[in-house]
Design an enzyme around this catalytic site. Structure first.
Site, PDB file in Angstrom:
ATOM      1  N   ASP A 273      25.331  64.702  64.460  1.00  0.00           N
ATOM      2  CA  ASP A 273      25.931  65.214  63.237  1.00  0.00           C
ATOM      3  C   ASP A 273      24.925  66.119  62.527  1.00  0.00           C
ATOM      4  OD1 ASP A 273      27.584  65.154  60.652  1.00  0.00           O
ATOM      5  OD2 ASP A 273      28.689  63.758  61.900  1.00  0.00           O
TER       6      ASP A 273
ATOM      7  N   SER B  52      36.517  62.942  61.026  1.00  0.00           N
ATOM      8  CA  SER B  52      35.080  62.674  61.071  1.00  0.00           C
ATOM      9  C   SER B  52      34.758  61.314  60.486  1.00  0.00           C
ATOM     10  CB  SER B  52      34.320  63.739  60.269  1.00  0.00           C
ATOM     11  OG  SER B  52      34.163  64.924  60.987  1.00  0.00           O
TER      12      SER B  52
ATOM     13  N   HIS C 261      27.317  65.128  55.521  1.00  0.00           N
ATOM     14  CA  HIS C 261      28.285  64.686  56.526  1.00  0.00           C
ATOM     15  C   HIS C 261      27.684  63.671  57.494  1.00  0.00           C
ATOM     16  CE1 HIS C 261      31.106  65.084  59.966  1.00  0.00           C
ATOM     17  NE2 HIS C 261      31.990  65.528  59.083  1.00  0.00           N
TER      18      HIS C 261
END
Length: 1464
Positions: A140, A541, A213
């Site tokens: 990520d 996600s 994220h």
């Protein structure tokens, strides 16, 4: 290979099975390339693979550096290369593939409780050492290591199996890792190679997460327990990851502009080496096949026992939008949880509407405030979306503003606040539907769905004094129904393999609270100065790491389970109904979700831990799956890194992959058979099957119906043995009622990838191993390496180096990776582009001295590639000819109806090429056409005699065009190469014909053929490639421009080494009058020969298109019939239809345009243009008693104006290379009389097929006078002396428009042989010039080798320009620059003299200047250069064109070059 899915026509249905027992409810610019290497092929001279990789890379580039070497995810490396270098590397031994890297996107805690992972079920997943020895790897944006979610308090030592590292970098030291965060790496090599160095003022070049994220996904999967977690007070509680005792390793592969596949693959590679147990990848990329880099890396991970979960994507609710669909990946969609963040929109009319919001701050005043719609507070067309700078503060200040969604929602609030607004109601439009996501707004705001939004919008727009307020209501739990499927969640069917149902399941992905970065605020906006420890965001996600965590939990309880077993447990125990039995809802539709949306259903961890039975899969099973997809060995090597050979004696079926779901396409069969094997993991027991289906159109039976297990790990197989279509016609879907083992079935269409086709294989001659004595042996060995049964149709030695053969697509792909193979291209299919002309061209007795009939004239050989020859024609008589030239190397091949003795001193060679045609169509039907050079069509005989036919007196067609026929170069010899047959002309035969023509020593090649489909580059067209080889040998090649006019950009054969010929008329016609009863006469054309009509007017009737079977004999008999001519129709057939119905004559009227062509009708007929046709049609339809007659008037000459450009003649601009003007010129091509096949001696035909051999003949004449001239010099002479005006100075007309023709229609103009013989100056070109032209087009080395057969390296230090190709015309595309400079060099062939320039232009928008303006020559063959500068003075409308010319003159010669300037 993939299967296609017929979504609109093929029915699908969903089937549910239940196994029940004791377990109830169970641009020369560089790019990054990833190079896959065949590890087993490393030469023994290398000690390490990295040295071999480096040597392979050095073979194509001394400067390239390896960004990564891969040892686990794949075998190979990543590097930066030019496209040419990549193509070159592809041919190196051991290289499997060279693929440009792809760019991936990020798919952006009450959930443990929502999933049942609370204290009541703690015994299911005990906190053992096993659970804390597992490592979840997360690819990520990195990690914020200071987050409490990565605290290692209470953790023991790092597992001994862990091999990873903690890499230091910007704002990140190795000490930031701990016993929880056991590894952190970053991968920026691919990103930096493509984008440049990481901007460390904006993001950290280290594992640190500056985005948020990655921190969010990592903590969702395995974050430590954190009490009091919240976002601005919302969702307050204890946060913990799903597998909160597991360890975390992060692999930062994403950066601000995106995630690049070389970095991703490097991350997976290291994760495998580091010994992670689970890989969580919330990214997505291409959906083409299973060789994409995530799928390939995931396969390697799966092989090592690593469970890989990936997000399904956020492209819902569109069907076929699911990504990461490889069956060895667990693909996760998103649903909601039972928590929400309501915020009321209160209107002045007393209505309240609930939305969502995460705003934290001062509440609005306790009163209603003025309310305004953003669209009414803006002067911008997009003001309704509250985009920056669009709101008018005077209209917004102190009010609630309604904004429509689209873009960053928090940003809209910032815009409203900046304009003085106090609050915001954000309303979905139709495309967003009812799904709303909570955002951390900057001012009081609520986001509402489409329905509420429409009501609120209507209120604010219609109420004279609208008011509103917003009340933030905090956090609520136990929201019902939940889960619901998120609208953004990507959906099936599976776009690559519809037989594998995807997504696999859904998990929480909406409004998920998890850890966040300290680098940005919760909105992610740079202007957001707020800093939070946790954030709430949505996306698949977020759902993906939920499943990653669950996989870690299951692995801790069942360490022996494979990744497939874990997925099976999660899928077969998932649920698709709520507790009340109602199906899970899809928020996008408000209706029940289907397996195409939710897969097997929503994860249920508490039942997954003990599923009863599992569907297991091994690496071999997946490889057999690839065999079932007919992947070739190269593709399989890319995926698996090993050499796995599909067994040709075995039948592979996608249906038999042991997957825990069923997807069936009803494609016309009655029966579909699926096999599955289940493994008992739940103890002894008896499982009985239950089939649940929402349709009665299919009968489903399972055999056996009972599975009895005596012990753990015992395996049993069953078959879904029959699926019958019973008239199912409508689409449908069902969520079913049984939740533990339900197998969705949907429709598919299988495409057969094993069908053979003919391929032309280009070989690098210089790379032939020394062990082969001859190239043909090497070619055969290369072919045998991919197919024992394939045979070579041809070997090519001149046109190209290589061969033609029949292969399956898989064999072709496999052959492509063999050493020395440049390209493997499917052959193309070509079409035939279908004599007063010598006199019309000035080739008469008055100019005989210009072209003396010397021995040189009769030593020139014209090769004609076409449909063969009728050798008995008088046009090929050898009377008066001397011996065959000693330079001739050709043959006369015998065959059906053709003996070698039919050749003579005129027709000196005749060959035929049928191997490619027969490979496609089967053997030539010798009852219909001759398997020999004999022409049973007529086209080839016509073109050959046009180019070089002997003199024949009294030639005519049915009495029309009577006179002396002769070819343009009537003393030249003819060699024919029959490459066309009844079903067309295929490129392997054409290339073989060119190959032999070169070997035979022809001087001119005439090719009246053109590909059916436009090609995109010169290396993909086999006629073009063959023509290059011919040109290299000094052979002039002329080709037909095509008959696709008057459409623009309709040209074929555009290569600059080919002379491209359009068509014009000549000054002869065949008039036929249409005489109407009203006393009006209209002239058409006809070559009807037969009895004239009675000398009176006859009844006249309209027959529309006169198609077969459409005319009523009672209404037609004894009458003249008017028929309309639609495009591409066979007009002579209409006459047959009229005569069969009793009609006496036919008036044939164009529906479009004025061009009419003379045809041999079987009854009195005249063909008229559109204007006359419209008048005649009006008369016949409106007059109560219409009458007509037809008068055939024979042949007339000296028709004016002539020539005119034929409407059918294909036109420019040149789409392949707009800077090269095409066509080059025009020549006679309408109503041309020439020899024909028996029983007709001569025939009148039209097409650029007829104009092409005129130029071929002229080239032969010029070659006889100037044997030293190159093909380019001959073309230059023809072009620079061509004319584009009539004798009165008016421009040549285009019959399609009735207006002056332009260079896009006529090129340089109409050929003028009498001036071409002495042009004064010529523009010459060499092979090197053409190769530099390809370099200017940025052709790769592989493409250049395909064209030239040799390795011509483009000099990276040299600036190549298409504008500098020494072409005798100028084409300029005005693409934004102000100045365009062209350079040309002319060679003096006309004696000493001084040439001054004259520029003619029809526009003042571009200034044209030439430097120098005078060229002085002292001797023949002296060369002088000049430059032309085009300066844009003012703009023109898009798609405008302007024309002109540049003329050099010494008073005796005019050397003219056309100019075309285009504004695209």
């Amino acid at each position: 290979m993939t299967y296609s899915f017929l979504s609109s026509t093929a029915p699908f249905f969903i089937v549910f099975l239940y196994l029940g027992s004791c377990h109830v409810s169970n641009g020369a610019q560089q790019a990054t390339y990833i190079v896959h290497m065949a590890k087993s092929q490393m030469p023994s001279s290398f000690d390490q693979h990295s040295l071999w990789y480096d040597s392979s890379l050095r073979s194509v580039s001394e400067s390239a550096e390896m960004i990564y070497t891969y040892n686990s995810a794949i075998h190979g490396f990543a590097t930066r290369l030019t496209p040419e270098e990549a193509d070159s590397l592809m041919t190196q031994p051991g290289v499997i593939s060279v693929r440009q890297e792809q760019r991936y996107e990020l798919h952006t805690t009450r959930t443990p409780l929502f999933l049942g992972l609370d204290v009541h079920n703690g015994g299911l997943f005990p906190e053992t050492s096993t659970s804390s020895n597992l490592v979840v790897g997360v690819l990520d944006t990195g990690i914020w290591p200071e987050s409490k979610s990565f605290s290692d308090e209470g953790y023991g030592p790092i597992p001994s199996t862990w091999k990873g590292e903690c890499e230091a970098g910007t704002n990140f030291t190795a000490s930031l890792c701990n016993r929880k965060l056991v590894g952190a790496r970053f991968f920026a090599g691919g990103y930096e190679a493509r984008v440049g160095p990481v901007n460390e003022s904006m993001e950290s070049r280290s594992p640190r997460d500056d985005d948020g994220h990655g921190t969010h996904t990592a903590s969702t999967a395995a974050g430590s327990v954190v009490e009091g977690a919240n976002l601005l007070g919302f969702a307050n509680g204890t946060a913990r990851g799903i597998a909160y005792r597991a360890r975390v390793a992060v692999y930062k592969v994403c950066w601000q502009p995106g995630c690049f596949s070389s970095d991703i693959l490097a991350g997976i590679d290291k994760a495998i080496e580091d010994n992670v147990n689970v890989l969580s990848i919330s990214l997505s990329g291409p959906r083409t096949d299973y060789t994409d880099d995530i799928a390939v890396g995931a396969f390697a991970a799966m092989e090592k026992g690593i469970f890989v979960s990936c997000s399904a994507g956020n492209l819902g609710p569109s069907p076929f939008s699911v990504t990461n669909v490889a069956p060895w990946i667990t693909t996760v969609g998103a649903g909601t949880i039972d928590r929400d963040f309501p915020a009321l929109a209160i209107l002045g009319n007393g209505k309240n509407y609930t939305g969502v919001s995460l705003f934290k701050g001062d509440a609005l005043p306790a009163k209603l405030l003025p309310f305004i719609y953003a669209g009414n507070a803006s002067n911008d067309a997009n003001g309704y979306r509250c985009i920056s700078g669009t709101l008018i503060p005077e209209k917004v200040k102190g009010k609630i503003v309604m904004c429509d969604t689209g873009g960053n929602q928090a940003k809209k609030g910032e815009v409203v606040k900046a304009a003085g607004g106090l609050g915001m109601i954000l309303a979905n439009l139709a495309e967003e539907g009812e799904e709303v996501q909570a955002e951390a707004h900057f001012l009081p705001a609520t986001a509402v769905g489409e329905k509420a939004g429409d009501i609120i919008r209507r209120y604010v727009l219609t109420d004279p004094n609208p008011t509103a307020s917003i009340v933030i209501q905090g956090t609520v739990v136990n929201v019902k129904p939940s889960p619901v499927l998120a609208a953004f969640s990507s959906r099936g069917p599976n776009p690559i393999t519809p037989n594998i149902l995807k997504p696999d399941l859904i998990a929480p992905g909406v409004n998920i609270l998890a850890a966040w970065t300290g680098a940005v605020g919760p909105s992610g906006l740079a202007s957001d100065t707020r800093r939070v420890e946790f954030n709430i965001i949505s996306g698949t996600s977020m759902s993906c790491p939920h499943v990653s965590g669950l996989a870690a939990l299951l692995k801790s309880v069942h360490p022996e389970w494979s990744p497939a077993a874990i997925r099976s447990a999660l899928m077969t125990t998932a649920y698709s109904t709520y507790k009340d039995g109602q199906p899970i809802i899809d928020i996008a539709t408000g209706k029940p979700s289907t397996p195409f949306e939710h897969g097997a259903g929503h994860v249920s961890p508490t039942t997954a831990v003990n599923p009863g039975l599992i569907y297991d899969l091994t690496t071999v099973d997946y490889l057999d799956f690839l065999c079932a997809l007919k992947y070739n060995s190269s593709q399989i090597r890319v995926v698996s890194r090993g050499n796995y050979t599909c067994d040709s004696s075995k039948t592979y079926s996608v249906a038999d992959l042991n997957y825990p779901s069923f997807a069936v396409n009803v494609d016309g069969s009655d029966t579909y058979k699926y096999t599955r094997t289940v493994t008992n993991v739940g103890g002894a027991g008896s499982y009985s099957v239950k089939v649940t289906s929402e349709t009665t159109a299919a009968k489903i039976s399972v055999e056996p119906a009972v599975l009895n297990f005596k012990e753990v790990n015992e395996k049993k197989s069953f078959e879904l043995t029959r699926l019958s279509r019973l008239g199912l016609t409508a689409l449908g879907a069902s969520s079913g009622q049984m939740r533990n083992m339900w197998w969705p079935v949907h429709s598919f269409h299988v495409s057969d990838g094993a069908q053979q086709a003919t391929y032309i294989v280009h070989m690098a001659k210089s790379q032939m191993p020394s062990s082969f004595g001859h190239h043909s042996l090497w070619y055969d060995s290369s072919l045998r390496s991919v197919s024992e049964s394939a045979e070579m149709l041809y070997t090519y030695n001149n046109a190209i180096h290589g061969f033609a053969t029949r292969l399956t697509p898989e064999e072709a792909d496999s052959l492509m990776v063999q050493p020395g193979v440049i390209s493997v291209q499917p052959e193309q299919r070509y079409e035939l582009h279908t004599t007063r002309t010598p006199l019309f061209l000035g080739l008469d007795v008055h100019n005989a001295g210009l072209f003396p009939e010397t021995g040189a004239a009769s030593d020139v050989v014209i090769g004609v590639l076409d449909s063969g020859v009728w050798p008995e024609s008088k046009s090929f008589s050898d009377e008066g000819y001397g011996p065959i030239p000693s330079t001739w190397k050709g043959e006369c091949e015998a065959g059906t109806n053709f003996t070698a003795s039919l050749c003579n001193r005129k027709l000196i060679g005749a060959r035929f090429f049928a191997s490619g045609y027969e490979a496609n169509n089967g053997s030539v039907d010798e009852s219909k056409e001759s398997r020999s050079p004999r022409d049973d069509d007529g086209h080839g005989t016509h073109t050959a005699s046009t180019a070089a036919g002997s003199v024949v007196e009294g030639a005519n067609f049915r009495g029309f065009a009577n006179g002396t026929a002769r070819g343009i170069a009537h003393r030249a010899r003819v060699a024919v190469y029959k490459v066309c047959w009844q079903n067309g002309c295929v490129s392997s035969d054409i290339l073989a014909g060119i190959d032999k023509a070169i070997a035979d020593n022809v001087n001119v090649l005439s090719i009246s053929l053109g590909g059916r489909d436009k090609v995109t580059d010169y290396s993909a067209d086999h006629t073009t490639i063959g023509a290059f080889s011919a040109t290299e040998r000094g052979i002039f090649v002329s080709c037909a421009a095509g008959n696709n006019g008057p459409s623009p950009s309709s040209l074929r054969n555009e290569a600059p080494w080919v002379t491209t010929v359009g068509a014009g008329t000549l000054d002869r016609d065949f008039p036929a009058l249409a005489i109407l009863g009203k006393g009006k006469n209209y002239t058409g054309v006809s070559v009807f020969k037969g009895d004239a009509l009675p000398a009176k007017l006859l009844p006249f009737v309209y027959g529309n298109y006169c198609s077969p079977g459409t005319l009523n004999p009672e209404k037609v008999k004894g009458k003249i019939v008017m028929c309309d001519k639609e495009p591409e129709s066979i007009t002579v057939l209409k006459g047959w239809v009229v005569r069969a119905a009793g009609g006496l004559g036919m008036i044939l009227a164009n529906e479009d345009g004025e061009e009419v062509l003379a045809e041999p009708h079987i009854l009195p007929t005249t063909a008229v243009g559109q204007k006359a046709g419209d008048i005649i049609r009006s008369y016949v339809l409106t007059d109560p008693n219409p009458t007509a007659s037809i008068l055939i008037q024979g042949t007339v000459v000296n028709v004016q104006p002539s020539p005119v450009v034929a409407a059918f003649s294909s036109r420019g601009p040149n789409t392949m290379t707009p800077n090269i003007l095409k066509p080059d010129l025009i020549a006679p091509g309408a109503n041309i009389l020439a020899a024909w096949t028996s029983p007709t001696e001569f025939f009148i035909n039209s097409g650029t097929s007829m104009s092409c051999p005129h130029v071929s003949g002229l080239a032969a004449i010029l070659k006889s006078v100037h044997p030293e001239w190159s093909p380019a010099a001959i073309r230059s002479a023809l072009m620079t002396t061509a004319y584009n005006t009539y004798r009165d100075g008016k421009p040549i007309l285009d019959i399609a428009t009735g207006k002056p023709s332009t260079p896009f229609q006529h090129g340089a103009g109409h050929v003028s042989p009498t001036t071409a013989v002495n042009p004064g100056l010529i523009y010459d070109l060499t092979t090197v010039d053409y190769l530099d032209f390809l370099c200017a087009l940025k052709y790769t080395s592989s493409q250049i080798i395909s064209v030239s057969r040799g390795n011509y390296p483009c000099d990276s230090n040299k600036t190549y320009s298409v504008a500098d190709l020494n072409y005798p015309s100028f084409a300029v595309n005005v693409d934004g620059s102000d100045t365009y400079k062209y350079t040309r060099t002319v060679t003096n062939v006309g004696g000493a003299g001084s040439y001054s320039v004259k520029v003619i232009s029809e526009t003042t928008a571009v200034k044209i200047s030439v430097e120098p303006a005078v060229l002085n020559f002292k001797e023949v063959n002296e060369k002088k250069s000049y430059s032309v500068t085009f300066t844009v003075v003012s703009s023109m409308a898009p798609r405008s064109n302007s024309f002109g010319s540049i003329e050099w003159s010494d008073g005796k010669h005019v050397v003219a070059s056309p100019v075309a300037i285009s504004w695209p």
